[in-house]
Design a protein around this motif. Structure first.
Motif: not given
Lengths: 243, 243, 243, 243
Positions: B123-142, B212-221
């Motif tokens: 649905r493309d209505d421009g609504e709020k999204e909240r991405l909750w971290v599930i695995e806090h110890s994963h390098p992608i969410v450093q 951008l930080k998550v994408i950068s972490n993803g490159v490392h991973w």
């Protein structure tokens, strides 16, 4: 419990080319498996082979198949892409799929798992294999002992290029020094997939009761469930969205 | 630690068709992401777009790519099958792949995961999204907090037709009432794949530092590791086999 | 990359009771492993043993440990419950844990995995083991070949009563006919746990370079990351709730 | 299909302390659930509560229980450790366990999963919850729609300190801005465990037919299977070992 429609698909080439294989499976591997499954009154069993029109996998057949069993080896490349496409879609919509032995190299297995190579180590020296049960509480191993021993089999060895299975049911030990993830369960879309390693055509593997029992258990496991309904596409918000 | 060669691939059509999108990404989404990554001295960053010769993914480029980032939407069907085939093989041999937002519908994502539909709700209505971290110890969410909030985004909702991820990193909440598995890690062959949901072209998502930080972490991973050696094919037994 | 504080914990009883074991590990298993790890300039290595005050695991030691390595066998029951409790909490807060060989029977391993028995098959006949790598792209097997061969080891066989590992890295083949999941990765809380099977005290396993290399890789993998922040407990709603 | 013996265990304190809770569950939560399950002729249903002698979980009761359902909240600390120990062993030997709502904080749940805290976010504001189905082909969601909506519930939010579930069945959306892994399947030993989030005592959750249907499906799923036999301990080699 209503009946489960099973279609046993076989390439059916080795049996026609080799007297040795024909002596083991005079009616083909599909009938060795199919005849065992027919003893279960819950199963409605049909067979299909590569050289049937449309490989025996017409729309009518597929629409009436709950679980498809797949054995192929020599002629993976001859299976028509449009039929692989249809089978793929059916699995995503819920049809179960049991892939046996060298079926790891089939188009349908590689498409569903996303690996192209299906690569592994192998050696055809007729050595002892022992399939150790890893998840004893899984329905696929109901009635099976700690392991299944095959006195002579072709060896398949790691690394086996598959995604980590959702559930790992069997690990094989081979006399010559290798191990193999021999029983692997996957979900893809609404479909359940069970890869089961044994079944080289030059040995009477599909006459061994425990192997047939595992395949029969696999049919029960892979049969489509009357799952939750769902839909895709554009949807209306259920909550008010702040604009 | 040696440098990581990153290629940021973008369809680059919306930016040329829509003034609104062009106002957000005047040089294209690939440069918005690429410019951020270039600030990391360990990364060697290149970009490529659909309308480049061979989509910018020549053998030379692919042979010098450790991690490929993929953004596509309108023109999935225009991506050449032979190039998808090459990318697929590279991933199985170890190249990392980060698939962003509507890249779930790309040929390469669907091939690697074995799902054809890539289906989901939207649905493309421009609504709020909240991405909750599930695995806090994963390098992608450093370096990320408990969640990332996007004030206005396109909604993607379950059911998302993917295999259960090997690791589930983010789950999104949407204002209008849906949830989504927004950060999913997979291994296929020797390659690592990270699907990261955010990034609709009409919102300045790739200007938000946490994204951008998550994408950068993803490159490392996702960067290939100097893993264990292996081989496939016929092998000799290491032990004596009883005949 | 900052340094990683490693504490190698050893029961250190076999070495004192058996001349044979003492001849292999004159300074104890902890020093055989610790001395290898000290060659890595990123590691700060300490050792601790059961008969130290508080088993060498004082609050000060634990607060300064990033990764704890655990070898125990004879005296699992002598490890104090309050210290196990402290180690358990530290792992959930992010300390890495590498459990070696018969450490499967330790209190800390069983608490973290939820299995009480840690049961398995075993045979101490000094037979050949081959640890096959399953996930070649995993950092724990960097620089390792297709398999690690141990000429003489104690056998551990399935079924191994553990939860299905989050990542299965090694499967062992044993000369006598068994297989075993020998390299298993888990996440619990913010901590990473690696179980690595080899290391019977009567064979010089921890002098074999590939085994030491895997342990060293394991330390890198299990070290705590600067992960996402999080909190628990009562929270205020972020959205308006309809009353 | 033989019958399944189900024991519904309830702390049964809120119902006695609060008039409001008593008005919703005049006979206790255990009977609200138990009465529904009794309509299934395959189930033999009993109930047990904390204040029964031995919490109603005598050896005789446990030996005749195939699936145990657990609701607790206020008095986790009053559950006797020796009884938790017995339940733990029974689960590892195959008894199914369904843990409801605040049972995440119970001793038995934390022991089986290896997490001590069972920590999560919460808010008791009576807000809307929507449980989205993630695995539509799983037997636990047979007959359920795309989601289950609860008009008023207590919120539980991530991060939920659990091991990554073997199968993730539901993800909840909450009106106030959070998400939660609300349906989680685990195998431990031979036992199957299903955590199902809903069920705050101040709302009539266990009168809602879809919730009861999921619990009933869960009983079918968690019931012990006649699995493969196995044994532990010292074994003889099956192959000759080179000495």
């Amino acid at each position: 419990m209503s009946s489960i429609n099973v279609t046993v698909w076989n390439e059916y080439r080795h049996e026609k080319k080799s007297e040795h294989v024909a002596s083991i499976y005079p009616d083909g591997i599909h009938h060795a498996i199919g005849n065992y499954l027919k003893e279960n009154t819950y199963f409605e069993v049909k067979t299909a082979v590569l050289d049937d029109p449309e490989h025996g996998l017409t729309n009518e057949v597929l629409d009436n198949t709950d679980v498809l069993i797949w054995w192929g080896h020599l002629a993976h490349g001859e299976v028509r892409d449009d039929i692989v496409e249809k089978v793929h879609k059916k699995v995503l919509k819920g049809m179960g799929l049991i892939v046996l032995h060298s079926g790891h190299g089939s188009k349908i297995f590689q498409r569903l798992l996303g690996t192209k190579t299906g690569a592994l180590k192998w050696r055809d020296d007729g050595e002892k294999e022992r399939l150790w049960v890893i998840e004893h509480s899984h329905p696929i191993v109901q009635g099976i002992g700690e392991y299944i021993e095959l006195p002579k089999e072709e060896m398949y060895g790691e690394r086996f290029e598959i995604p980590a299975p959702d559930e790992l049911i069997f690990i094989s030990w081979f006399e010559g020094g290798e191990v193999f993830r021999s029983g692997c369960c996957y979900r893809r879309g609404l479909g359940k997939i069970f890869y089961f390693r044994p079944g080289h055509e030059t040995f009477p593997i599909y006459h061994q009761p425990e192997i047939l029992k595992v395949i029969s258990n696999g049919v029960h496991w892979a049969a489509p469930s009357v799952g939750a309904k769902y839909s895709y596409g554009r949807v209306q918000p259920i909550e008010n969205i702040q604009k």
